[in-house]
Design a protein around this motif. Structure first.
Motif, mmCIF file in Angstrom:
data_model
loop_
_atom_site.group_PDB
_atom_site.id
_atom_site.type_symbol
_atom_site.label_atom_id
_atom_site.label_comp_id
_atom_site.label_asym_id
_atom_site.label_seq_id
_atom_site.Cartn_x
_atom_site.Cartn_y
_atom_site.Cartn_z
ATOM 1 N N TYR A 81 0.854 -1.178 0.000
ATOM 2 C CA TYR A 81 0.000 0.000 0.000
ATOM 3 C C TYR A 81 0.895 1.235 0.000
ATOM 4 C CZ TYR A 81 -3.048 3.720 1.745
ATOM 5 O OH TYR A 81 -3.726 4.901 1.897
ATOM 6 N N GLY A 82 0.469 2.242 -0.770
ATOM 7 C CA GLY A 82 1.184 3.510 -0.794
ATOM 8 C C GLY A 82 2.205 3.593 -1.909
ATOM 9 N N PRO A 83 2.764 4.785 -2.088
ATOM 10 C CA PRO A 83 3.759 5.008 -3.153
ATOM 11 C C PRO A 83 5.114 4.427 -2.786
ATOM 12 C CG PRO A 83 3.494 7.008 -1.896
ATOM 13 C CD PRO A 83 2.490 6.041 -1.344
ATOM 14 N N GLN A 84 5.997 4.341 -3.799
ATOM 15 C CA GLN A 84 7.348 3.840 -3.549
ATOM 16 C C GLN A 84 8.138 4.790 -2.625
ATOM 17 O OE1 GLN A 84 8.865 1.029 -4.383
ATOM 18 N NE2 GLN A 84 7.045 0.191 -5.427
ATOM 19 N N LEU A 85 7.911 6.093 -2.799
ATOM 20 C CA LEU A 85 8.629 7.094 -1.986
ATOM 21 C C LEU A 85 7.610 8.049 -1.385
ATOM 22 C CD1 LEU A 85 11.398 8.167 -1.067
ATOM 23 C CD2 LEU A 85 11.406 9.645 -3.101
#
Length: 436
Positions: A81-85
């Motif tokens: 879940y969520g962006p890479q950065l």
């Protein structure tokens, strides 16, 4: 004091800024910790909720937290879940890692990473830093201005005192500053200044007296020589015997003038400290015996006896000490009763670190009023002790100068028929074998 005050304000500002920074960091960590607990509670229901519904609830929770973003890693490190950065476009952010301990059942989760945008807080801290700096600068300027004003106010009496000194007439050595209307803090300064003016007056009076005596002492033989030469020049056929006697008389006067000038030169050089050939002497009795051997003929002429008492060691200039002893012994022989004894005492005073050398003779006592003036240049007690043909009044002044060169002082005492005159020298430290 102004510098200490500015430093104190600066230190307080730095400590306060550091405290605000620490408080901000603690607040950020507490916010992220509470956010992690809330997200973990949602993720713990993954067995009840579909993945899409679970992630939707996480989105809603993060939206309610405002500037907090989250990322969930699976057991193999993949992003669930969520962006890479997190917050890639944000310059100032705070991160927080929270372990999930295998939470997720069929979708195992390893950890939760949270990030929060703290740009606003950083701008606030920057503002606080600028504010503290400005306060410190303004405070420093104010303190310096206040210190300068107070210093000028406090120094006003001292400046007034300085103007009074500047208005003094150098020729009026009797002028004094009155302390009636002056601050108490200036009383010691005024007292010391008045004492200094008193000493200056004494020195000027001594200088005037010295110049007058010099002029008198040299004027007498010069006048005598001038008159004698004029009389000789008026004689058409001078008698050779008379001419020879006149030349002998002129030579005596010239020799007397030479002795006065040599003594004056010695006093001048001694006052400037030009004699410094000081060496350690184990026995002061040795220079004393040298002087007494030289005076043997004078002693025999008046049937006088000599006795030496005591001995000591000191760091001295032997030639100068011999000269002082010679002057004292000459005076003692001149005024001692015929057939009496001249005593010389050498006594170390261990408490003061001095060695006293005293020459005593039995004779006419010196008036008590004259004792304090004996060591002044050209001072004579009275005409009966004058013998101006041989004594020009500088002998005891030379003794005083030699004593002061050696760190001591001259002294005189009259006790009944006994006259005791002497001087002290600083004993000094015995040199080591390597220095000898």
């Amino acid at each position: 004091m102004s510098i200490l005050s500015i430093l104190g304000v600066g230190i307080i500002a730095i400590i306060s800024y550091q405290a605000i920074c620490m408080w901000q960091d603690m607040r950020h960590q507490d916010t992220l910790s509470r956010a992690a607990s809330s997200v973990e509670q949602v993720l713990a229901r993954n067995s009840e909720l579909l993945p899409t519904e679970m992630w939707s609830r996480v989105d809603e929770l993060l939206l309610s937290l405002g500037n907090v973003r989250a990322k969930v890693h699976g057991e193999n490190g993949q992003v669930l879940y969520g962006p890479q950065l997190l917050l890639s476009q944000v310059k100032h952010k705070v991160s927080y890692m929270h372990p999930l301990n295998g939470l997720g059942g069929s979708m195992p989760m390893r950890d939760l990473e949270l990030a929060m945008d703290v740009s606003e807080d950083k701008r606030f801290l920057k503002f606080i830093a600028l504010l503290f700096t400005a306060v410190t600068v303004v405070w420093g300027f104010f303190i310096m201005l206040l210190s300068g004003t107070l210093a000028r106010f406090e120094l006003k009496p001292l400046n007034k005192f300085g103007r009074k000194i500047a208005d003094f007439d150098p020729s009026d050595v009797n002028a004094r500053i009155k302390s009636d209307h002056e601050p108490e803090e200036l009383y010691p300064v005024i007292e010391q200044f008045n004492k200094l003016m008193g000493k200056v007056g004494q020195y000027q009076e001594q200088l005037r007296s010295f110049n007058s005596n010099v002029a008198h002492e040299l004027n007498t033989p010069l006048s005598s020589l001038t008159v004698s030469h004029e009389l000789l020049l008026r004689e058409k056929n001078p008698d050779p015997e008379h001419l020879k006697e006149a030349l002998h008389s002129h030579l005596e006067e010239l020799q007397r003038m030479n002795r006065i000038i040599q003594s004056m030169l010695f006093l001048s050089h001694a006052s400037q400290g030009q004699y410094n050939d000081f060496r350690w002497v184990e026995k002061l009795s040795e220079p004393v015996m040298t002087v007494m051997d030289y005076m043997e003929a004078m002693l025999e002429e008046k049937h006088l006896h000599f006795e030496l008492h005591g001995d000591a060691s000191a760091r001295i200039d032997s030639e100068l000490v011999k000269r002082a002893l010679s002057n004292l012994v000459s005076n003692a022989i001149r005024y001692a009763e015929e057939g009496s004894t001249i005593d010389i005492h050498i006594e170390p005073a261990h408490a003061s670190g001095l060695v006293n050398v005293t020459v005593s003779n039995k004779g006419v006592c010196i008036p008590q009023r004259s004792v304090p003036h004996l060591f002044e240049p050209f001072y004579r007690v009275d005409q009966s002790r004058n013998e101006s043909g041989h004594n020009h009044g500088l002998g005891l002044a030379i003794v005083a100068a030699i004593a002061r060169l050696h760190g001591g002082e001259p002294f005189a005492q009259c006790d009944g028929e006994w006259v005791r005159i002497g001087f002290s020298v600083k004993q000094g430290v015995q040199p080591s074998l390597a220095e000898v």
